[in-house]
Design an enzyme around this catalytic site. Sequence first.
Site, short mmCIF file in Angstrom:
data_model
loop_
_atom_site.label_atom_id
_atom_site.label_comp_id
_atom_site.label_asym_id
_atom_site.label_seq_id
_atom_site.Cartn_x
_atom_site.Cartn_y
_atom_site.Cartn_z
N ASP A 214 1.02 -1.24 0.00
CA ASP A 214 -0.08 0.15 0.23
C ASP A 214 0.91 1.32 -0.05
O ASP A 214 1.98 1.26 0.59
CB ASP A 214 -1.05 0.22 1.35
CG ASP A 214 -1.91 0.99 1.33
OD1 ASP A 214 -2.92 1.23 0.17
OD2 ASP A 214 -1.84 1.74 2.20
N GLU B 131 2.00 -0.31 -4.90
CA GLU B 131 1.04 0.45 -5.16
C GLU B 131 1.61 1.84 -5.16
O GLU B 131 2.04 2.30 -4.14
CB GLU B 131 -0.08 0.38 -4.36
CG GLU B 131 -1.34 1.26 -4.80
CD GLU B 131 -2.05 2.31 -3.68
OE1 GLU B 131 -3.00 2.78 -3.93
OE2 GLU B 131 -1.33 2.21 -2.59
C1 NOJ Z 1 -4.25 3.23 -0.89
C2 NOJ Z 1 -5.31 2.10 -0.74
O1 NOJ Z 1 -5.62 1.35 -2.02
C3 NOJ Z 1 -6.70 3.03 -0.52
O2 NOJ Z 1 -7.83 2.21 -0.43
C4 NOJ Z 1 -6.20 3.51 0.86
O3 NOJ Z 1 -7.28 4.29 1.15
C5 NOJ Z 1 -4.86 4.37 1.10
N1 NOJ Z 1 -3.81 3.47 0.40
C6 NOJ Z 1 -4.45 4.29 2.49
O4 NOJ Z 1 -3.94 3.33 3.00
#
Ligand code: NOJ
Length: 581
Positions: A231, A302
Amino acid sequence: MTVPSTTTSPTTVPARTSGDAPGHGSTAWWRHAVIYQVYPRSFADGDGDGVGDLPGITSRLPYLRELGVDALWISPFYLSPMADAGYDVADYRAVDPVFGTMADADELLARAHELGLRVIIDLVPNHTSDEHAWFREALDAPAGSPARERYVFRDGTGPDGSLPPNNWRSVFGGAAWTRVTEPDGTPGQWYLHLFDSKQPDLNWRNPEVVEEFHDILRFWLDRGVDGFRVDVAHSLVKAEGLPDWEEKAVMAGGGDDESAHANLGPMWDQEEVHEIYRGWRQVLDSYNETGDPAHDRILCAEAWLPSVARTMRFVRPDEMHQAFNFHFLDTAWQAEDLRDVVTESLEEAAAVGAPTTWVLSNHDVVRHATRLGLPPGTRRPNGIAADDPQPNPVLGLRRARAATTLMLALPGSAYLYNGEELGLPDHTALPHDVRQDPAFFRTRGEETGRDGCRVPIPWVAGAPAYGFSEEERSWLPQPLVYGPLAADRQEGVAGSTLELYRTLLRLRREHGLGAGRLEWLEGHAPSVVAFRVHGAGGRPMTVLANLGADPLALPDGLEVLVASGRLEDGLVPQDTTVWLA
Ligand code: NOJ
């Protein structure tokens, strides 16, 4: 950084997805895998409380096997107060009761592996929940204490410290700092949270944090997971001195100039972040001592970054295995733009020896069946509300099917988001009083937020909650249009979106397209995306996507193996993609 000695996987994945799977030569599985994102709250509810759970996912694994994907990535199911739907973790080694138990997680892993499906879980290293034991300890401890050093605490500015340490804003709206009350009741220091105030950022310059995450990786690797989706992978380290930054901090920007710039701020993509993943890679590699690619455990970043080249720095040989290709997701439905992003993605990935990935939808963006129904040139919205201009659902689905048919022919690994195989649109008329996304609340409704793409999956048209739950309950209401799109209505129906996905995934596997080589085909109108993929198995596949108004004639001597829509008088109409061999 020290790396522990090896343990081997408690479960092994059978041949279908192994490194030497038919059609893929000896390429490692993750270089061509199709990975299906399960959003656990919304996939399948096993206990009737209206929220999806791990037993629900396990019960639907045969469906995923039948669909023809290689792996699933499950969004967080850790213990969490759910301030951001589980992306606020209170304990990284525990399962939240709403999703089940650790025994349920073990059962899911074992069953998936029996079916030849790999399992990737979601790791959230930028921040914990404010209900994590470490943060509670930090609140009880004085300024400057080791407990506070695990997070980013700073004194305030202004004569009495009542102003935040810098001007950073939260991705979800409002300030990125919250002031705490010290144990003696006086107003105290401030802590950084790039997201919600219930998601305090960790201090990744502290070796204790680094060690703790190595241990969390090992905890789940020992249980048999095949990898981690990481993440906001680019945010962990912040620039020294935390300099002011005038822009809004954008996580999933619409690819426009403003957000591209914002993603270059001092909270994103600092050089030191790469050292962290080098350490993680060593931990993962230590679980595959023999080096057999079938046993590779992977990391996928990500990282919303302004360029493909910048993204690819996360997948250099000693770092992660994959990074999401959000540049592809953000590309307009225009032939030239699509050609450009495919070329650039393949070239930049090859330059670092990584596979590229492809993705069109996930739990943070408006689904592509909805997005592509907006007028051309519309900036990707952050959610669509009832009083916004509504997309054209017929056009959206037609283009979504054409876009997916194009995507699944491309060499590399592809990510699917649960429900896209049913052609699901966003719920674009959710009542505001059911919304849960913190971005909606922190911006006081200025941003609609992401709830519309998170609505529970319809499995059975005639059942309560369309078969999502045994009770007539689902944590977000499903729109009526989900009834006719339910899986049972599409199963075995020629031309349905579900059968289209199944056919695409079967042909992709049989022809080894994921491990193939792309060759652009010349001589077509500019509005046609035309290429051939020389796969690792079977005949080369010719792919024609017609985005223009003029119907396209089929080349002689080739047979149409699959088409995203009906051909008209033997011609490929607008917004239709065909595969021929
Ligand atoms: C990316 C995640 O995909 C998202 O859903 C989340 O709100 C943020 N990171 C914070 O963790």
